[in-house]
Every structure is written in C-alpha cells, then in structure tokens.
Design a protein around this motif. Sequence first.
Motif, short mmCIF file in Angstrom:
data_model
loop_
_atom_site.label_atom_id
_atom_site.label_comp_id
_atom_site.label_asym_id
_atom_site.label_seq_id
_atom_site.Cartn_x
_atom_site.Cartn_y
_atom_site.Cartn_z
N ILE A 6 28.78 -19.67 0.24
CA ILE A 6 28.91 -19.58 -1.21
C ILE A 6 28.67 -18.13 -1.63
CG2 ILE A 6 27.93 -20.33 -3.41
CD1 ILE A 6 27.44 -23.05 -2.07
N PRO A 7 29.62 -17.54 -2.36
CA PRO A 7 29.48 -16.14 -2.74
C PRO A 7 28.26 -15.88 -3.62
CG PRO A 7 31.71 -16.91 -3.15
CD PRO A 7 30.88 -18.11 -2.83
N ILE A 8 27.61 -14.74 -3.38
CA ILE A 8 26.62 -14.22 -4.31
C ILE A 8 27.18 -12.90 -4.82
CG2 ILE A 8 25.18 -13.20 -2.49
CD1 ILE A 8 22.79 -13.80 -4.55
N ILE A 9 27.45 -12.87 -6.10
CA ILE A 9 28.11 -11.74 -6.73
C ILE A 9 27.07 -10.69 -7.08
CG2 ILE A 9 29.49 -11.02 -8.71
CD1 ILE A 9 30.63 -13.94 -8.70
N ARG A 10 27.37 -9.45 -6.68
CA ARG A 10 26.46 -8.32 -6.91
C ARG A 10 27.14 -7.31 -7.83
NH1 ARG A 10 25.21 -6.65 -0.90
NH2 ARG A 10 27.46 -6.95 -0.72
N SER A 11 26.38 -6.34 -8.29
CA SER A 11 26.90 -5.36 -9.24
C SER A 11 28.11 -4.62 -8.70
CB SER A 11 25.80 -4.39 -9.68
OG SER A 11 25.27 -3.71 -8.57
N GLN A 12 28.18 -4.39 -7.40
CA GLN A 12 29.32 -3.68 -6.83
C GLN A 12 30.62 -4.46 -6.97
OE1 GLN A 12 27.43 -3.80 -2.91
NE2 GLN A 12 29.37 -4.51 -2.07
N HIS A 64 33.53 -4.68 -12.06
CA HIS A 64 34.12 -3.46 -12.59
C HIS A 64 34.63 -3.79 -13.99
CE1 HIS A 64 34.21 -1.06 -8.79
NE2 HIS A 64 33.94 -2.27 -8.33
N ASP A 65 34.95 -2.77 -14.76
CA ASP A 65 35.45 -3.03 -16.11
C ASP A 65 36.74 -3.83 -16.05
OD1 ASP A 65 33.36 -1.78 -17.45
OD2 ASP A 65 34.34 0.18 -17.39
N TRP A 66 36.72 -5.03 -16.58
CA TRP A 66 37.83 -5.96 -16.67
C TRP A 66 38.22 -6.59 -15.34
CZ3 TRP A 66 39.60 -7.68 -21.22
CH2 TRP A 66 39.35 -6.90 -22.35
N VAL A 67 37.71 -6.09 -14.20
CA VAL A 67 38.21 -6.50 -12.89
C VAL A 67 37.07 -6.91 -11.96
CG1 VAL A 67 39.47 -5.70 -10.86
CG2 VAL A 67 40.15 -4.90 -13.12
N PHE A 68 37.27 -8.02 -11.27
CA PHE A 68 36.36 -8.44 -10.22
C PHE A 68 36.84 -7.81 -8.92
CE2 PHE A 68 35.03 -11.14 -6.75
CZ PHE A 68 33.70 -11.36 -7.04
N GLN A 69 35.96 -7.11 -8.20
CA GLN A 69 36.30 -6.46 -6.95
C GLN A 69 35.60 -7.20 -5.80
OE1 GLN A 69 37.80 -4.95 -4.32
NE2 GLN A 69 38.40 -3.55 -5.93
N ASP A 118 23.49 2.43 -12.09
CA ASP A 118 24.57 3.31 -12.52
C ASP A 118 25.79 2.54 -13.01
OD1 ASP A 118 23.05 5.52 -11.89
OD2 ASP A 118 23.91 5.74 -9.89
N SER A 119 25.92 1.29 -12.64
CA SER A 119 27.09 0.49 -13.06
C SER A 119 26.76 -0.39 -14.26
CB SER A 119 27.58 -0.37 -11.90
OG SER A 119 26.60 -1.31 -11.53
N VAL A 120 25.65 -0.13 -14.93
CA VAL A 120 25.24 -0.93 -16.08
C VAL A 120 26.36 -0.95 -17.12
CG1 VAL A 120 24.11 0.93 -17.39
CG2 VAL A 120 23.28 -1.41 -17.61
N ALA A 121 26.54 -2.10 -17.73
CA ALA A 121 27.51 -2.34 -18.81
C ALA A 121 28.94 -2.58 -18.32
CB ALA A 121 27.49 -1.24 -19.87
N ARG A 122 29.17 -2.56 -17.00
CA ARG A 122 30.49 -2.97 -16.52
C ARG A 122 30.56 -4.49 -16.63
NH1 ARG A 122 31.18 0.53 -11.00
NH2 ARG A 122 30.31 -1.40 -10.19
N ALA A 123 31.76 -5.01 -16.99
CA ALA A 123 31.87 -6.45 -17.21
C ALA A 123 33.26 -6.95 -16.83
CB ALA A 123 31.59 -6.78 -18.67
N CYS A 124 33.30 -8.20 -16.38
CA CYS A 124 34.57 -8.87 -16.06
C CYS A 124 34.36 -10.38 -16.17
CB CYS A 124 35.06 -8.49 -14.67
SG CYS A 124 34.09 -9.17 -13.30
N ILE A 125 35.46 -11.10 -16.08
CA ILE A 125 35.39 -12.56 -16.01
C ILE A 125 35.53 -12.94 -14.54
CG2 ILE A 125 36.58 -14.73 -16.57
CD1 ILE A 125 37.27 -13.53 -19.27
N VAL A 126 34.69 -13.84 -14.09
CA VAL A 126 34.74 -14.24 -12.69
C VAL A 126 36.05 -14.98 -12.41
CG1 VAL A 126 33.53 -16.44 -13.06
CG2 VAL A 126 33.46 -15.37 -10.83
N PRO A 127 36.75 -14.60 -11.34
CA PRO A 127 37.99 -15.31 -11.00
C PRO A 127 37.68 -16.73 -10.53
CG PRO A 127 37.78 -13.24 -9.75
CD PRO A 127 36.48 -13.48 -10.44
N SER A 128 38.54 -17.66 -10.91
CA SER A 128 38.30 -19.07 -10.58
C SER A 128 38.25 -19.31 -9.07
CB SER A 128 39.35 -19.97 -11.22
OG SER A 128 40.64 -19.58 -10.82
#
Length: 179
Positions: free
Chosen positions: A29-35, A38-43, A75-85
């Motif tokens: 099961i994925p654990i999503i981290r700050s890396q 990204h702005d608008w994009v899940f990497q 350093d990546s504070v305030a970056r945001a995206c919607i999690v992909p389904s």
Amino acid sequence: MTRLGDVCEKIGSGATPRGGKEAYKDAGIPIIRSQNIHDWVFQPDGLAFLDDEQAESLSNVEVRSNDVLLNITGDSVARACIVPSERIPARVNQHVAIVRAGKEINPTYLLASLQSKKTMLLSLASSGATRNALTKRMIENLDIDLPSREIQDSIAQVLDSIQYKITLNNRLNDYLLAV
C-alpha cells in the motif's frame, strides 16, 4: 469568503510507520511523501510502500479518491495536487496533509484555491519556525472564495481540461526526447 475548515470533511497530516524509512517495503500500500506532491501533479517516482499491518496502523491517515494533498513542511511546503485514483488505497506521511473536500466544494476548485494562495501559504509557513511548516489550524483558517457549486464545477471542468492537455504535451515531449 469562507473558512476552509468549514467546507472540508477532513484536514489532517499523516504519520510515519514505526521504524521510519527503514520500515518501507518494495510493494504494498503506497505511503505518499512530500517528494510525490508537486504543484497540480502527483509524481510517483520514489513512492514508498507499506505492508497490510503497517497500513492498518495508519488507517486514520488513509487517502481517498479526490483528496487534495498539501505539503506542510520543508522546502516543498505549499505544493498541492489531487491524488490519482490509481494510487488508492494509500496513506500519507507526517509531511503531507489530507484536505478532503466536503459536499459544498469541488475538489479541483479546492486545489485551485490552494494554488492561488500559494504566496500566502509560503508566507504563513515561514513565520516563526526554524523550518517552513503549515499547521492544521493555519489550513483550517484559510479564507477562500466559494461561489455556487455549479460555478465551481464549471471552473473545475476547464482546469481539468487544461491539466489533461498539459499531461498529453508532457507525454509527447518525453516520447520525442526518447526517439
């Protein structure tokens, strides 16, 4: 203006399993981290994983479809995206907040509102601490414009179309670089 905490079902940061990074698995099961945010994009590069037992212990930070993920530290504070389904089910670590839209707010509109306030969020994050950080209270107290749901949905539809075109252009660029 509407207070974000009044139109969101959940605002809260994640957690890290016992053992920290060393506890991560190669699959599960994925654990999503700050890396990953990204702005608008899940990497997905560098996505970490948990086994079922670890994920169960972090069930209070489970990510749901259409959750907005917001980096709240570093350093990546305030970056945001919607999690992909396709990344659901997932959990988030302590550096990422889940901002779950309530019925009154479209998730894409919520993301756009956060992105439009990025300068303010960066300013808030840099006040007082030795490290950039946004608190739950800061996020909850953020004021946003809240037009009717119909207008939000129209705005979100346009934004989704633009993001789709950006994604297609990026794929084409990657293909052309590989040729």
